[in-house]
Design a protein around this motif. Sequence first.
Motif, PDB file in Angstrom:
ATOM      1  N   GLU A  49       0.822  -1.206   0.000  1.00 15.49           N
ATOM      2  CA  GLU A  49       0.000   0.000   0.000  1.00 15.49           C
ATOM      3  C   GLU A  49       0.854   1.254   0.000  1.00 15.49           C
ATOM      4  N   LYS A  50       1.941   1.231   0.747  1.00 16.10           N
ATOM      5  CA  LYS A  50       2.819   2.398   0.772  1.00 16.10           C
ATOM      6  C   LYS A  50       3.446   2.634  -0.593  1.00 16.10           C
ATOM      7  N   LYS A  51       3.826   1.553  -1.261  1.00 16.24           N
ATOM      8  CA  LYS A  51       4.425   1.698  -2.591  1.00 16.24           C
ATOM      9  C   LYS A  51       3.415   2.261  -3.579  1.00 16.24           C
ATOM     10  N   LEU A  52       2.186   1.814  -3.503  1.00 19.83           N
ATOM     11  CA  LEU A  52       1.146   2.340  -4.394  1.00 19.83           C
ATOM     12  C   LEU A  52       0.866   3.809  -4.100  1.00 19.83           C
ATOM     13  N   ASP A  53       0.935   4.191  -2.832  1.00 22.39           N
ATOM     14  CA  ASP A  53       0.740   5.598  -2.478  1.00 22.39           C
ATOM     15  C   ASP A  53       1.866   6.460  -3.034  1.00 22.39           C
ATOM     16  N   ILE A  54       3.083   5.943  -2.998  1.00 22.65           N
ATOM     17  CA  ILE A  54       4.220   6.692  -3.533  1.00 22.65           C
ATOM     18  C   ILE A  54       4.075   6.877  -5.040  1.00 22.65           C
ATOM     19  N   LEU A  55       3.551   5.878  -5.719  1.00 27.15           N
ATOM     20  CA  LEU A  55       3.332   6.003  -7.155  1.00 27.15           C
ATOM     21  C   LEU A  55       2.381   7.154  -7.473  1.00 27.15           C
ATOM     22  N   LYS A  56       1.437   7.433  -6.585  1.00 23.95           N
ATOM     23  CA  LYS A  56       0.469   8.508  -6.812  1.00 23.95           C
ATOM     24  C   LYS A  56       0.999   9.871  -6.386  1.00 23.95           C
ATOM     25  N   ASP A  57       2.091   9.891  -5.622  1.00 20.99           N
ATOM     26  CA  ASP A  57       2.647  11.153  -5.114  1.00 20.99           C
ATOM     27  C   ASP A  57       3.268  11.945  -6.270  1.00 20.99           C
ATOM     28  N   PRO A  58       2.839  13.187  -6.501  1.00 21.00           N
ATOM     29  CA  PRO A  58       3.383  13.971  -7.618  1.00 21.00           C
ATOM     30  C   PRO A  58       4.789  14.484  -7.381  1.00 21.00           C
ATOM     31  N   ALA A  67       6.055  -7.262 -10.711  1.00 18.47           N
ATOM     32  CA  ALA A  67       4.856  -6.434 -10.555  1.00 18.47           C
ATOM     33  C   ALA A  67       3.851  -7.094  -9.621  1.00 18.47           C
ATOM     34  N   LEU A  68       3.671  -8.398  -9.769  1.00 16.84           N
ATOM     35  CA  LEU A  68       2.726  -9.110  -8.910  1.00 16.84           C
ATOM     36  C   LEU A  68       3.222  -9.159  -7.466  1.00 16.84           C
ATOM     37  N   ALA A  69       4.523  -9.363  -7.290  1.00 20.08           N
ATOM     38  CA  ALA A  69       5.071  -9.480  -5.941  1.00 20.08           C
ATOM     39  C   ALA A  69       5.120  -8.139  -5.217  1.00 20.08           C
ATOM     40  N   GLN A  70       5.520  -7.090  -5.913  1.00 20.53           N
ATOM     41  CA  GLN A  70       5.733  -5.800  -5.275  1.00 20.53           C
ATOM     42  C   GLN A  70       4.472  -4.942  -5.193  1.00 20.53           C
ATOM     43  N   PHE A  71       3.609  -5.023  -6.225  1.00 24.11           N
ATOM     44  CA  PHE A  71       2.464  -4.122  -6.293  1.00 24.11           C
ATOM     45  C   PHE A  71       1.121  -4.841  -6.404  1.00 24.11           C
ATOM     46  N   GLY A  72       1.126  -6.146  -6.556  1.00 26.05           N
ATOM     47  CA  GLY A  72      -0.119  -6.874  -6.711  1.00 26.05           C
ATOM     48  C   GLY A  72      -0.714  -6.747  -8.097  1.00 26.05           C
ATOM     49  N   GLY A  73       0.061  -6.271  -9.044  1.00 25.08           N
ATOM     50  CA  GLY A  73      -0.408  -6.073 -10.410  1.00 25.08           C
ATOM     51  C   GLY A  73       0.324  -4.930 -11.065  1.00 25.08           C
ATOM     52  N   VAL A  74      -0.231  -4.442 -12.153  1.00 24.69           N
ATOM     53  CA  VAL A  74       0.439  -3.383 -12.910  1.00 24.69           C
ATOM     54  C   VAL A  74      -0.302  -2.060 -12.741  1.00 24.69           C
ATOM     55  N   THR A  75       0.425  -0.983 -12.963  1.00 23.39           N
ATOM     56  CA  THR A  75      -0.151   0.359 -13.027  1.00 23.39           C
ATOM     57  C   THR A  75       0.476   1.061 -14.227  1.00 23.39           C
ATOM     58  N   GLY A  76       0.018   2.257 -14.512  1.00 23.26           N
ATOM     59  CA  GLY A  76       0.631   3.010 -15.593  1.00 23.26           C
ATOM     60  C   GLY A  76       2.100   3.283 -15.322  1.00 23.26           C
TER      61      GLY A  76
END
Length: 247
Positions: free
Chosen positions: A94-103, A214-223
């Motif tokens: 979840e923290k990694k996904l939040d960082i991906l959204k951080d501008p 991608a599956l291990a670190q983020f649970g899937g893919v994002t842009g």
Amino acid sequence: MVVLETIGVAFAMFSALPVPRIDWNERNMRYAMAAFPLIGAVIGALWCVCGALPLPDMLRAAGFCLIPVAVTGGIHLDGYADTSDALSSYGDREKKLDILKDPHCGAFAVIYGGVYLLAYAGFAYEVFAAGHILLICPLFVLSRALSGLCAVNLPNARKSGMLCAFTSGVQRRTATLTLVGLAAAAGMVWMSPTAGGMAAAFAVLSALKYRRFALAQFGGVTGDTSGFFLQLCELCGLIGVWIGGLL
């Protein structure tokens, strides 16, 4: 008309090249991912132009490095930087996904971005010096075909966002992307069985590694992770050409 609109949507989304204004809808977005590799063909053509120009070695290497960034507007390099920041946090999913959204741009994005561009420029010039510039043109098509295949066949980590809009709720273009990827890889092998075969193998191996990562670190893919993969896929292809040229 739908075909032209689809190509226009792909170029509007994945490149910085000027295209006529198009109203995006389900019809013209349905096949946009299949048109994604066409942007790679434009980059390959510009690489050939750069290779033919009478430029000093350092400027030529810089040109090879900057052409993909200029054509795409840095959209994939941005994903590479964001993903580098997320991975360097060593946080949970979840923290990694939040960082991906951080501008905001973190220190690791800058560091790894600089390392990437230096490595890319260096290997690009070595490929040019070895006379394999034409061999690289299909690599930009192959990398986008592989990126598209991963995007439409792997689960979306967020179940929302722009990537989800292009890959969910629309007809998936797995067959088209597979054929385009196979054609690009075959073209590379035909031009040089050793260097081309090594480059294609490295590109495919990077896709297989990306799937697990991608599956291990983020649970899937994002842009962002898709951009991260595309950048690394092209670098791996360049390294493959360089190693194959030495054999």
